[in-house]
Motif scaffolding. Sequence first.
Motif, mmCIF file in Angstrom:
data_model
loop_
_atom_site.group_PDB
_atom_site.id
_atom_site.type_symbol
_atom_site.label_atom_id
_atom_site.label_comp_id
_atom_site.label_asym_id
_atom_site.label_seq_id
_atom_site.Cartn_x
_atom_site.Cartn_y
_atom_site.Cartn_z
ATOM 1 N N GLY A 44 23.171 61.881 -25.832
ATOM 2 C CA GLY A 44 22.369 62.458 -24.766
ATOM 3 C C GLY A 44 22.181 63.953 -24.950
ATOM 4 O O GLY A 44 22.700 64.553 -25.888
ATOM 5 N N LYS A 119 21.764 57.250 -25.752
ATOM 6 C CA LYS A 119 22.188 57.648 -24.409
ATOM 7 C C LYS A 119 21.156 58.613 -23.852
ATOM 8 O O LYS A 119 20.923 59.682 -24.422
ATOM 9 C CB LYS A 119 23.567 58.317 -24.488
ATOM 10 C CG LYS A 119 24.061 58.943 -23.186
ATOM 11 C CD LYS A 119 24.443 57.881 -22.188
ATOM 12 C CE LYS A 119 25.034 58.506 -20.920
ATOM 13 N NZ LYS A 119 23.986 59.145 -20.062
ATOM 14 N N SER A 120 20.476 58.230 -22.784
ATOM 15 C CA SER A 120 19.556 59.101 -22.062
ATOM 16 C C SER A 120 18.515 59.728 -23.000
ATOM 17 O O SER A 120 17.663 59.037 -23.553
ATOM 18 C CB SER A 120 20.359 60.171 -21.317
ATOM 19 O OG SER A 120 19.542 60.911 -20.441
ATOM 20 N N GLY A 143 20.804 54.151 -20.309
ATOM 21 C CA GLY A 143 20.431 55.067 -19.243
ATOM 22 C C GLY A 143 19.144 55.795 -19.596
ATOM 23 O O GLY A 143 19.189 56.907 -20.126
ATOM 24 N N PRO A 145 16.110 58.146 -19.099
ATOM 25 C CA PRO A 145 15.797 59.236 -18.152
ATOM 26 C C PRO A 145 14.341 59.159 -17.713
ATOM 27 O O PRO A 145 13.490 59.893 -18.195
ATOM 28 C CB PRO A 145 16.083 60.497 -18.980
ATOM 29 C CG PRO A 145 15.742 60.088 -20.389
ATOM 30 C CD PRO A 145 16.120 58.625 -20.496
ATOM 31 N N GLN A 171 20.848 50.313 -17.137
ATOM 32 C CA GLN A 171 20.672 51.409 -16.193
ATOM 33 C C GLN A 171 21.596 51.246 -14.999
ATOM 34 O O GLN A 171 21.731 50.148 -14.445
ATOM 35 C CB GLN A 171 19.219 51.425 -15.703
ATOM 36 C CG GLN A 171 18.761 52.743 -15.153
ATOM 37 C CD GLN A 171 18.319 53.693 -16.245
ATOM 38 O OE1 GLN A 171 17.934 53.279 -17.334
ATOM 39 N NE2 GLN A 171 18.356 54.988 -15.962
ATOM 40 N N ASP A 175 21.922 55.981 -10.814
ATOM 41 C CA ASP A 175 21.509 56.992 -11.782
ATOM 42 C C ASP A 175 20.396 57.853 -11.190
ATOM 43 O O ASP A 175 19.308 57.343 -10.900
ATOM 44 C CB ASP A 175 21.021 56.296 -13.061
ATOM 45 C CG ASP A 175 20.675 57.270 -14.177
ATOM 46 O OD1 ASP A 175 20.574 58.487 -13.926
ATOM 47 O OD2 ASP A 175 20.506 56.792 -15.319
ATOM 48 N N HIS A 205 24.636 58.114 -14.082
ATOM 49 C CA HIS A 205 23.878 58.355 -15.306
ATOM 50 C C HIS A 205 24.709 58.099 -16.562
ATOM 51 O O HIS A 205 24.164 57.748 -17.602
ATOM 52 C CB HIS A 205 23.333 59.785 -15.329
ATOM 53 C CG HIS A 205 22.345 60.033 -16.424
ATOM 54 N ND1 HIS A 205 21.240 59.226 -16.622
ATOM 55 C CD2 HIS A 205 22.302 60.981 -17.394
ATOM 56 C CE1 HIS A 205 20.545 59.681 -17.662
ATOM 57 N NE2 HIS A 205 21.171 60.727 -18.150
#
Length: 236
Positions: A44, A119-120, A143, A145, A171, A175, A205
């Motif tokens: 992330g 990740k994100s 996750g 974004p 998810q 989050d 998150h």
Amino acid sequence: MTEQDPQEPPVAEQELQIEVAGSPVSAVATRPDAALATVIVAHGAGAGMGHPFMSGVTRALTRLGFATLRFNFAYVEAGRRMPGRPAAAIAAWRAAVEAARGLAAEAGAPDERFWAAGKSYGGRMASMAVAEGMAVDGLVYLGYPLHAPGKAGQLRDAHLYGVTTPMLFLQGTNDPFATPNSELDEVVARIGPTATLEWIEGGGHSFEVKGVKRTPAEIGAGLAPLVADFIRPRLG
């Protein structure tokens, strides 16, 4: 390098460097015997590949039969805190996929399948790379974004509708990058049957759940079976 959980069987890891636009970034690879596929995992925006969440995911995937490669984006390698332009992350993703292909070929598996996970921010950058032509067999978002916290409605989804590879969205229901949850439900529905969404009840998150004590490595490892269960039937 993060320490391994003494309660789990050890996973052999190979440290390497990947050239991205003439500059090396650090990476760590794992490979079990007779690997089912390779899962490449990007971190992330706020932490590099050495974060325990990242090692937790990749080591658990290796124990489930998958080769893995996790890597740093160039800004982390340079000691910067904030990502630069998406083009730099997309270039890193392309280099990481090529490195993974090379490792598979060296292991005698030139026809191995390759999945991009992140990740994100790392997952979003993977999807943008695929939208621009990077070839992988599927995508996993740890996750996604969908929007900045507090900015529901300003969605980062336009490029997703041109992606035709299988996609798994994992998810957390709490989050802030995907609330209200109905927005991500609608995005996944618009993408169509290639996309699957699995909600982690109470997850934030980083998939932390209030009142449940787990380390980041344990949280990451707990997601690995969901990823493995999605990929296995799609290996062909």
